[in-house]
Enzyme design. Structure first.
Site, short mmCIF file in Angstrom:
data_model
loop_
_atom_site.label_atom_id
_atom_site.label_comp_id
_atom_site.label_asym_id
_atom_site.label_seq_id
_atom_site.Cartn_x
_atom_site.Cartn_y
_atom_site.Cartn_z
N ILE A 66 0.83 -1.20 0.00
CA ILE A 66 0.00 0.00 0.00
C ILE A 66 0.87 1.25 0.00
O ILE A 66 0.68 2.17 -0.81
CB ILE A 66 -0.94 0.02 1.22
CG1 ILE A 66 -1.89 -1.18 1.19
CG2 ILE A 66 -1.74 1.32 1.26
CD1 ILE A 66 -2.86 -1.18 0.04
N LYS A 115 -11.32 -4.50 9.28
CA LYS A 115 -11.19 -5.41 10.43
C LYS A 115 -11.21 -4.66 11.76
O LYS A 115 -11.31 -5.29 12.83
CB LYS A 115 -9.91 -6.24 10.29
CG LYS A 115 -9.97 -7.23 9.14
CD LYS A 115 -8.67 -7.99 8.98
CE LYS A 115 -8.78 -9.05 7.87
NZ LYS A 115 -9.09 -8.48 6.55
N LYS A 119 -5.90 -1.76 15.31
CA LYS A 119 -6.16 -0.67 14.37
C LYS A 119 -7.32 0.20 14.84
O LYS A 119 -7.30 1.43 14.65
CB LYS A 119 -6.46 -1.25 12.98
CG LYS A 119 -5.29 -1.94 12.32
CD LYS A 119 -4.13 -1.01 12.03
CE LYS A 119 -4.41 -0.08 10.86
NZ LYS A 119 -3.24 0.77 10.56
N ASN A 121 -10.08 -5.77 1.96
CA ASN A 121 -8.91 -6.48 1.45
C ASN A 121 -8.44 -5.89 0.12
O ASN A 121 -9.26 -5.48 -0.70
CB ASN A 121 -9.24 -7.96 1.26
CG ASN A 121 -9.60 -8.62 2.57
OD1 ASN A 121 -8.75 -9.09 3.29
ND2 ASN A 121 -10.89 -8.65 2.89
N VAL A 122 -7.14 -5.89 -0.06
CA VAL A 122 -6.56 -5.31 -1.27
C VAL A 122 -5.93 -6.41 -2.10
O VAL A 122 -5.05 -7.14 -1.64
CB VAL A 122 -5.50 -4.24 -0.90
CG1 VAL A 122 -4.90 -3.64 -2.16
CG2 VAL A 122 -6.11 -3.16 -0.04
N VAL A 160 -4.96 -13.01 -0.46
CA VAL A 160 -5.38 -14.33 -0.89
C VAL A 160 -5.04 -14.64 -2.34
O VAL A 160 -4.79 -15.80 -2.70
CB VAL A 160 -6.91 -14.49 -0.64
CG1 VAL A 160 -7.71 -13.63 -1.60
CG2 VAL A 160 -7.34 -15.94 -0.75
N ARG A 168 -9.34 -19.47 10.60
CA ARG A 168 -8.11 -19.21 11.34
C ARG A 168 -8.43 -18.44 12.62
O ARG A 168 -9.50 -17.82 12.72
CB ARG A 168 -7.13 -18.43 10.48
CG ARG A 168 -6.72 -19.13 9.19
CD ARG A 168 -5.88 -18.25 8.31
NE ARG A 168 -6.59 -17.04 7.92
CZ ARG A 168 -6.07 -16.03 7.24
NH1 ARG A 168 -4.80 -16.10 6.89
NH2 ARG A 168 -6.77 -14.98 6.92
#
Length: 519
Positions: free
Chosen positions: A188, A304, A316, A343-344, A351, A436
């Site tokens: 990022i 998240k 965060k 998600n990026v 992933v 997870r």
């Protein structure tokens, strides 16, 4: 003497002929090893025709042009470069069967995302390879156009509209300014560096603790942006003295704070490090930004952080709460802006590269749960919105990005396998391995208590999270910091939960702490 001249000439010609012969043989062998495709080009616009002309004159014969695909009836009786135009419709694949087509090339951005997805799905079902090539404006005279033809990627098939930026507003706060970007060598941070570079800053300070990625980025920037002044700084946001020296030695106007630990399972096992980097690292940067009257502080956060179920998300959220509380102080002139997105695609540890590696190794592709869904956006897209959000608000806001439609990870895995030329469950298996530690089935962009307000940019909204009193947050921060000096993970996490009461652990050893709180 004449004999010597003749002998030299004959030797020279023989050697030259031998070298040319070897080179020709090597080219023939190389080309024979590369797979050749009999292709149709989508569309009959300028991009498609330019690509067809380039293929017809290219020395690289990996792509044999068989014709064009049109979505209009009136094109069927026309030929371009002597090649037929085939109408795309219900009987399209039956019509092209005699042509032995093995691939389709999509040129430029002539198709909508919906059209592109439909075309790709049906082509894959008919065992055709799908390729894409950029618009003509992105070609260069030095390149063989066939080098621009790439197999289509999953990132190209996101159902998202293009982002339109207000470049003038972004330029107003970046042009001729000194900009500090933390985590600047990460996926990022490095993209923020690239995008900021196009707005003519006076200097970009790139701070990261990862030596090799920082060096690699420096080499890339020197080549791509030779006119932009950069200073790479090897440092860690945990070290307040190191960061203090950076602020002392540079007249910084804007800070983009992208430095963070982000891997959920790893941070669940190492909460001490989450406190050190994600929380106290942000405290260091935010405090110094107010001390040196930085104009804007733009923090990269995550979905998240919303109703967190893991230590990473909670850390965060704690960082968000601190900068929001700090903004309330009367003597603070810095505008603290938080950006929150999901998600990026293609970022480190995401992933997509993980699945690609599993497919390359022959599988299986592992998915944590058959119903798990995630929001996705591309790295450039996310960073564009970060820059745009930096122009907005009076400080203290949390900007939430429109992430489009959530993607079912199982569908993503199946599609990636098909794009790689395999059949799911036959050539490459997919296995469910269980959630997870700390992982949710779905992510949220807003907490239960939040509402959103629109902005002038349709893809950016403001989350109305009420900030806590600064003094109260500071007490919690001190408790969290002191707890992190211990090696007791449960004690550390319990202190984070006191600051972030909506932090309810899932699939984690820290679930016991929630039971104690409820008692």
């Amino acid at each position: 003497m004449p004999f010597l001249i003749v002998n030299t000439t004959v030797t020279f010609v023989a050697l030259l002929s031998f070298r040319l012969l070897v080179k020709r043989m090597y080219a023939l062998v190389s080309n024979s090893k590369q797979e050749s495709y009999n292709v149709l080009i989508v569309g009959v616009n300028d991009d498609s025709i330019a690509l067809a002309e380039a293929l017809s004159t290219s020395k690289n014969q990996n792509f044999n042009l068989a014709g064009f695909i049109s979505f209009r009836k009136d094109h069927q009786r026309i030929k371009i470069l002597g090649k037929p135009i085939i109408k795309y419709g219900s009987k399209f694949y039956d019509r092209i069967a005699p042509m032995k087509i093995t691939g389709i090339i999509i040129a430029g951005a002539q198709l909508s995302i919906t059209q592109k997805n439909e075309l790709v799905d049906k082509a894959l079902a008919n065992n055709l390879k799908i390729f894409s090539v950029p618009e003509i404006t992105q070609w260069t005279d030095k390149e063989d156009v066939t080098s621009k033809i790439k197999e289509i990627q999953i990132e190209d098939l996101l159902e998202r509209d293009a982002i339109h930026l207000d470049d003038s507003e972004i330029s107003n706060y970046l042009k001729n300014r000194i900009v500090l970007i933390t985590g600047g060598a990460g996926s990022i941070g490095s993209e923020i560096v690239r995008q900021v570079s196009s707005y003519q800053p006076e200097c970009i300070l790139i701070l990261d603790q990862a030596e090799s990625p920082l060096y690699d980025l420096e080499l890339e920037l020197k080549e791509k942006f030779p006119d932009v002044h950069y200073e790479v700084i090897l440092g860690d946001v945990r070290c307040r003295e190191r960061i203090l020296n950076v602020f002392k030695n540079h007249d910084i106007s804007v800070v983009f704070h992208a430095a963070a630990y982000k891997h959920v399972p790893m941070i669940e096992k190492n909460p001490k490090e989450a406190v050190a980097v994600n929380i106290m690292g942000t405290v260091n940067l935010a405090d110094l930004s107010t001390q040196f009257n930085i104009d804007r502080f733009v923090m990269v956060s995550t979905d998240k952080a919303v109703n967190p179920t893991n230590v990473m998300g909670a850390s965060k959220r704690a960082a968000e709460m601190y900068v929001q509380a700090l903004q309330q102080n009367d003597n603070v002139s810095t505008k603290f802006i938080t950006t929150r997105f999901g998600n990026v695609l293609g970022s480190n540890g995401s992933v997509i590269p993980y699945f690609k590696k599993q497919i390359e190794n022959g599988g299986p592709v592992t998915v944590t749960h058959q119903d798990i869904i995630r929001y996705f956006m591309t790295i450039p897209e996310a960073c564009q919105l970060v820059l745009q959000a930096g122009t907005m608000g009076n400080g203290g806001e949390i900007f939430v990005f429109d992430m489009g439609k959530p993607v079912r990870i199982m569908d993503l895995a199946e599609r990636m396998i098909k794009l790689s030329g395999f059949q799911p469950y036959q050539d490459i298996d997919i296995k469910i391995i269980g959630l997870r530690p700390g992982e949710k089935l779905y992510e949220e962009l807003l907490s239960d208590n939040s509402t959103t307000l629109p902005t002038h940019h349709k893809k950016i909204m403001i989350a109305k999270d009420k900030p806590l009193d600064y003094n109260i947050v500071c007490i919690h921060m001190e408790d969290i910091s002191n707890a992190a000096d211990s090696e007791n993970d449960s004690f550390i996490v319990s202190k984070i939960k006191q600051l972030v009461p909506e932090f309810i652990s899932k699939n984690s050893v820290f679930e016991l702490l929630d039971k104690k709180i409820n008692l």
